[in-house]
Enzyme design. Structure first.
Site, mmCIF file in Angstrom:
data_model
loop_
_atom_site.group_PDB
_atom_site.id
_atom_site.type_symbol
_atom_site.label_atom_id
_atom_site.label_comp_id
_atom_site.label_asym_id
_atom_site.label_seq_id
_atom_site.Cartn_x
_atom_site.Cartn_y
_atom_site.Cartn_z
ATOM 1 N N ASP A 221 12.387 15.002 -8.000
ATOM 2 C CA ASP A 221 13.240 14.569 -8.895
ATOM 3 C C ASP A 221 13.825 15.540 -9.872
ATOM 4 O OD1 ASP A 221 11.132 14.003 -11.864
ATOM 5 O OD2 ASP A 221 10.658 15.151 -9.908
ATOM 6 N N ASN B 81 9.200 9.756 -6.566
ATOM 7 C CA ASN B 81 10.114 10.836 -6.830
ATOM 8 C C ASN B 81 9.574 11.918 -6.032
ATOM 9 O OD1 ASN B 81 11.789 10.035 -8.856
ATOM 10 N ND2 ASN B 81 10.611 10.596 -10.549
ATOM 11 N N ASP C 196 7.825 13.823 -15.234
ATOM 12 C CA ASP C 196 8.291 12.519 -14.653
ATOM 13 C C ASP C 196 8.083 12.454 -12.968
ATOM 14 O OD1 ASP C 196 11.489 10.986 -14.013
ATOM 15 O OD2 ASP C 196 9.660 10.083 -14.139
ATOM 16 N N LYS D 106 6.104 10.820 -10.249
ATOM 17 C CA LYS D 106 5.753 9.476 -9.594
ATOM 18 C C LYS D 106 5.863 9.404 -7.952
ATOM 19 C CE LYS D 106 9.677 7.805 -11.892
ATOM 20 N NZ LYS D 106 10.210 7.128 -13.283
ATOM 21 N N THR E 296 8.530 3.229 -14.859
ATOM 22 C CA THR E 296 7.317 2.515 -15.276
ATOM 23 C C THR E 296 6.526 3.463 -16.244
ATOM 24 O OG1 THR E 296 5.553 1.837 -14.260
ATOM 25 C CG2 THR E 296 6.508 3.618 -13.212
ATOM 26 N N GLY F 116 24.547 7.065 -9.283
ATOM 27 C CA GLY F 116 25.080 7.275 -8.184
ATOM 28 C C GLY F 116 24.369 7.111 -6.924
ATOM 29 N N GLY G 24 20.907 5.512 -6.520
ATOM 30 C CA GLY G 24 20.167 6.117 -7.895
ATOM 31 C C GLY G 24 20.885 5.242 -8.709
ATOM 32 N N LEU H 275 21.453 7.498 1.774
ATOM 33 C CA LEU H 275 19.900 7.626 1.927
ATOM 34 C C LEU H 275 19.255 6.583 0.680
ATOM 35 C CD1 LEU H 275 19.570 11.131 2.398
ATOM 36 C CD2 LEU H 275 19.020 9.466 3.974
ATOM 37 N N GLY H 276 20.014 6.342 -0.474
ATOM 38 C CA GLY H 276 19.280 5.773 -1.506
ATOM 39 C C GLY H 276 20.226 5.543 -2.805
HETATM 40 C C1 LIG Z 1 17.334 13.980 -1.857
HETATM 41 C C2 LIG Z 1 16.913 13.676 -0.789
HETATM 42 C C3 LIG Z 1 16.786 12.757 0.024
HETATM 43 C C4 LIG Z 1 15.959 13.062 1.290
HETATM 44 N N1 LIG Z 1 15.501 12.187 1.992
HETATM 45 C C5 LIG Z 1 15.389 11.010 2.281
HETATM 46 N N2 LIG Z 1 15.573 10.387 1.155
HETATM 47 C C6 LIG Z 1 15.556 8.808 1.294
HETATM 48 C C7 LIG Z 1 16.031 8.205 0.152
HETATM 49 C C8 LIG Z 1 16.428 8.873 -0.890
HETATM 50 C C9 LIG Z 1 16.678 8.131 -2.262
HETATM 51 C C10 LIG Z 1 17.760 8.567 -2.922
HETATM 52 C C11 LIG Z 1 18.011 7.745 -4.180
HETATM 53 C C12 LIG Z 1 17.237 6.847 -4.577
HETATM 54 C C13 LIG Z 1 16.337 6.287 -3.770
HETATM 55 C C14 LIG Z 1 15.936 6.901 -2.564
HETATM 56 N N3 LIG Z 1 15.122 8.266 2.217
HETATM 57 C C15 LIG Z 1 14.730 9.028 3.599
HETATM 58 C C16 LIG Z 1 14.378 8.109 4.690
HETATM 59 C C17 LIG Z 1 14.043 9.053 5.821
HETATM 60 N N4 LIG Z 1 13.619 8.364 6.926
HETATM 61 C C18 LIG Z 1 13.336 8.887 8.133
HETATM 62 C C19 LIG Z 1 11.864 8.941 8.283
HETATM 63 N N5 LIG Z 1 11.489 7.380 8.663
HETATM 64 C C20 LIG Z 1 10.294 7.239 8.874
HETATM 65 C C21 LIG Z 1 11.893 6.768 7.148
HETATM 66 C C22 LIG Z 1 13.359 6.857 6.916
HETATM 67 C C23 LIG Z 1 14.493 10.361 5.829
HETATM 68 C C24 LIG Z 1 14.575 10.968 4.776
HETATM 69 C C25 LIG Z 1 14.906 10.376 3.466
HETATM 70 N N6 LIG Z 1 15.949 14.341 1.490
HETATM 71 N N7 LIG Z 1 16.569 15.046 0.106
#
Ligand SMILES: Cc1cc(Nc2nc(/C=C/c3ccccc3)nc3cc(N4CCN(C)CC4)ccc23)n[nH]1
Length: 279
Positions: free
Chosen positions: A152, A139, A134, A136, A169, A23, A20, A17-18
């Protein structure tokens, strides 16, 4: 149940998903219940390298103890030889930050809804003697109903914004934070004002080319309201009251406070003409 011993075998890992700083976060499914979660995977050697295991433990204990509809749940955690795994609530709507970038800025009703959710979540944290420090847009997540979730742990994911200050930031820091002073709950309340501004205008109020300019603008509480988008007087009053009063109250002489009272008088009197504050 949060007491059982989890392990990696209990989960099927999905897409990342992302990413960090320490990690990655993955979509995951608990095998037996088919329950969807987000799994945050942190490398132990990163903890050693940045010397933050105490911070991680404190944040995990705080996060596990918090139960609020606008705070992302931490269901539990487990570890193996080289990694720590956090089992987090999955927010289906994704990052609020992307919504803000997509729309440029939010309507007053949408901004008010988000600020109201943040306010009750922060009030809940303060009752539990937790100062968030924190908050923002990076988060903040949205659930399947578009409800805001503070995501966060005070556990910085690499800020994904294009903002000049990549790591942490300054934009949201209150004067006392910027001056590295001891801070209290007012810091979170200050951030509410900053976020309210950013939700309505699309950028935080003190954003500048350089960190030192941002620093100076925060210390001066150099708040100005562009003429577009057109933001109601009540909204501007709210932002001023929350930022200017807190900003000056903490670090400036009472002469400023007197003018702040004047501002407050004026703002409250504007309420008297029956114009209800929509926040
Ligand atoms: C912890 C957590 C994340 C989470 N859900 C989502 N996290 C992140 C991005 C997460 C992330 C993590 C670390 C660093 C940067 C971003 N992106 C997401 C994108 C999502 N979609 C589905 C909806 N779409 C419109 C956009 C993309 C859905 C859930 C997401 N639920 N619980």
């Amino acid at each position: 149940n949060s007491k059982r011993k989890w392990s990696l075998q209990d989960f099927e890992i999905g897409k990342p998903l992302g990413k960090g700083k320490f990690g990655r976060v993955y979509l995951a499914r608990e095998v037996k219940s088919k329950y969807i979660v987000a799994l945050k995977i942190i490398f132990k050697e990163q903890l050693e390298k940045y010397r933050i295991h105490h911070q991680l433990r404190r944040e995990m204990e705080i996060q596990t103890s918090l139960r609020h509809p606008n705070i992302l749940r931490l269901y539990g955690w487990f570890h193996d030889s080289e990694r720590i795994f956090l089992i987090l609530e999955y927010a289906y709507g994704g990052e609020l930050y992307n919504e803000l970038r997509k729309h440029g800025h939010f309507s007053e009703e949408q901004a008010a809804t988000y600020i109201a959710s943040l306010t009750t979540a922060l009030a809940y944290c303060h009752e539990k003697h937790v100062i968030h420090r924190d908050i923002k847009p990076e988060n903040l997540l949205l659930d399947h109903e578009g409800r805001l979730k503070i995501a966060d742990f005070g556990w910085s994911v690499q800020s994904r914004s294009k903002r000049h200050t990549m790591c942490g930031t300054l934009d949201y820091l209150a004067p006392e934070m910027v001056e590295n002073k001891a801070h209290d709950y007012a810091v979170d309340n200050w951030t509410l004002g900053i976020l309210c501004y950013e939700f309505l205008y699309g950028a935080p109020p003190f954003e500048s080319e350089s960190q030192s300019d941002t620093f100076k603008r925060i210390m001066k509480v150099d708040l100005s309201f562009p003429s577009s988008p057109n933001v109601s007087m009540e909204a501007r009053n709210l932002i001023s009251r929350v930022t200017i009063c807190i900003g000056y109250e903490k670090s400036w002489s009472n002469s400023i406070e007197a003018s702040c009272e004047g501002l407050l008088e004026k703002a409250l009197s504007s309420e008297d003409n029956g114009a209800p504050l929509d926040y």
